[in-house]
Design a protein around this motif. Structure first.
Motif: not given
Lengths: 363, 363
Positions: B255-259, B264-266, B334-340
């Motif tokens: 779900s967080l990856n889809e968001i 277009g946010t990290g 940072d890292h738009p589109g990625l969940v870290v």
């Protein structure tokens, strides 16, 4: 003899307790689901009346029409759903994708509603070719465009090989009901005229011919079509249509019985006025079937006040999907709840609701 | 190796022509449906993006949110559907009947909509006990009453033994969206706070424990619940909730990856702030699973403006279904589109979308 499937799963550590749950009559005679429970006939009716309605008890559902009609946020909406399990997935005149759109569009139209948005749920069996899924999705999209409805939301589930059958599709639809329209089976009344929009029995025979590999001379092509445009043309003549019904599973006989029972009126049919294509008549005579019980996917039955009948019939005949529309009978005070047909020889016979199904998995 | 199922039926006299249909990349790598296509991860996403969206092309569907939002007859509506194929049908904390109601009620709630009416389509396998169907219908009715939603219309189909799996249920739902509410994944923005409504991973572990017959000390009970009341309480604080999502198939990570991708946010998570029950943590460590990928059926993720976070969190904690709500991270430039995620030792790792599914037929 059908072997009961051992459910629920025995690996459940704390199996649910069914001891307090008794299956109400007359379902008690059938402890397990049989094909007839999905046939649209008496057994389907029993399942709905004795099992689902008590579980979901509410006044909207209790209407038991093809679609529910209610107000929401000031809008008068119709809402309906249908699952499609037809076999084969592709047949002359259409596919499960066409059925999935037209079935729900038509259920909404039978409340006088113009379908606006559809949902679409796929249950895919592991191993089915993606090209098959793609073709069905394309048919569904094309049918939606033809019917003027938007596929707005969807869902896809996959089940392991051997626990599904290629592709099952569910659609639900939301539509708008015109001001002043009140179409429901209870409104049929003695004196009303019964009209059918065209040739009957075509979808069922088309499916049967490909499934059983039987040829009846000419190829029979399914009549699968969206009826919302035809209904709109009829409503332009009068908003006072009493009943509309699309005679799918169980055919014209089952739909008319539902109307007769809901309204407490009798229905008299004149057999020679029933529009039956020669190919369907031949196939039925060969297979020992009655065309009155064979499924249609692009036809409707209308019950209208006698004063509106001619104008409605003319409007139907002016529409491409109603060219063969015909008056086939009338509602009568005699034999309330029963459908009776007068044969060419002047004899009469009762046209009852079938118990189960003539042909399973027709839609 | 999955054996392809020979479809369409070879008895069709005029088989449909697939020669012009090419399966677009990256689906071409998988000519057949595999379980992963239903897992809610990357393969599900590819199926939707490359097969369904082109077939149904329209702006409403293209939003790809849990439910579609549109105007109809002056009302602002949300519309959603879900099919349920969970195995087993009954599990600690619920059944397929509970899931069928709560799944669709929650999908609507994730658009800020209050579910009003549900449709319900059953696909029954010949041979399943009517008592099982009855129990599921009863659970469905009870769950609908709890969620304050009306089952307005339904459909039942039966498939031959060996071509289904006991009971499949589809529900679709229609709900009203409050004035001024605009909740969608695209609205997540750097600085926003990410909140989860409670303990994660419970539904998936509950299903796995009964299906695999594994006991993890204490029984794990599914968190299956309707979230419309919790969302209403949150909307009472502010109608400006940016994103809501119920992390079902694929869990919180998916779900967080889809968001992150839609906006277009990290997204940065703080691992130690994730509320994970000890039983789930133990089960995951035993099974080699990551709780971030395990399904939930009564939890939501909220992305809210930093100024609203404390008030929304307080409202959630005051609700019975949000008592364990916690801030778990924030949206970053940072890292738009990625969940870290930041581990307890200060290291970071990328939390990617899974390819297929950890556990098939979870809902």
């Amino acid at each position: 003899m059908i072997e009961p499937i051992p459910l629920p799963d025995p690996s459940v550590p704390d199996p649910p307790d069914f001891s307090g749950w008794t299956c109400p009559m007359p379902l008690r005679d059938h402890p397990n689901v049989v094909m007839g429970h999905g046939g649209g006939g008496q057994m389907s009716g029993e399942l709905i009346e004795h099992l689902f309605v008590p579980a979901f008890a509410n006044p909207v559902l209790a209407g038991l029409t093809d679609s529910a009609v209610f107000e929401l946020g000031g809008a008068r909406l119709a809402f309906s759903t249908d699952s499609f399990v037809v076999r084969p997935l592709f047949f002359p005149g259409g596919s499960i994708g066409d059925l999935a759109v037209n079935g729900t569009v038509n259920d909404l139209a039978m409340s006088g509603a113009q379908a606006a948005y559809l949902s679409c749920g796929f249950i895919l069996e592991e191993g089915v070719e993606l090209s098959v899924v793609g073709r069905i999705a394309k048919d569904l999209g094309t049918a939606a465009e033809r019917a003027g409805v938007i596929v707005a939301t969807g869902d896809t589930k996959v089940v392991d090989a051997g626990h599904g059958d290629g592709v099952f599709v569910n659609t639900a639809g939301v539509g708008l009901v015109r001001e002043g329209v009140d179409i429901r089976p209870q409104r049929a009344a003695p004196g009303d005229v019964v009209i059918v929009s065209g040739m009957i029995g075509v979808h069922g025979i088309a499916i049967m011919s490909v499934r059983e590999g039987i040829s009846f001379g000419t190829e029979v092509v399914s009549d699968c079509a969206p009826l919302n445009g035809l209904v709109a043309a009829m409503l332009d003549v009068t908003t006072d249509l009493h009943v509309l019904r699309d005679p799918t599973r169980g055919g014209v006989a089952t739909s008319l019985n539902e109307i007769a029972k809901a309204a407490g009126t009798g229905i008299d049919l004149v057999e020679r006025q029933l529009p039956i294509p020669e190919t369907v008549a031949n196939a039925c005579s060969f297979l020992g079937l009655d065309p009155l019980y064979v499924a249609n996917e692009g036809k409707l039955l209308a019950v209208v006040a006698p004063g509106d009948a001619d104008a409605v019939l003319a409007a139907m005949r002016a529409h491409p999907l109603g060219q063969d529309a015909a008056i086939i009978g009338e509602c009568v005070e005699d034999h309330p709840g029963l459908v009776v047909t007068r044969t060419a020889f002047g004899a009469t016979r009762v046209v009852d609701t079938p118990i189960g199904e003539q042909l399973p998995r027709i839609c």
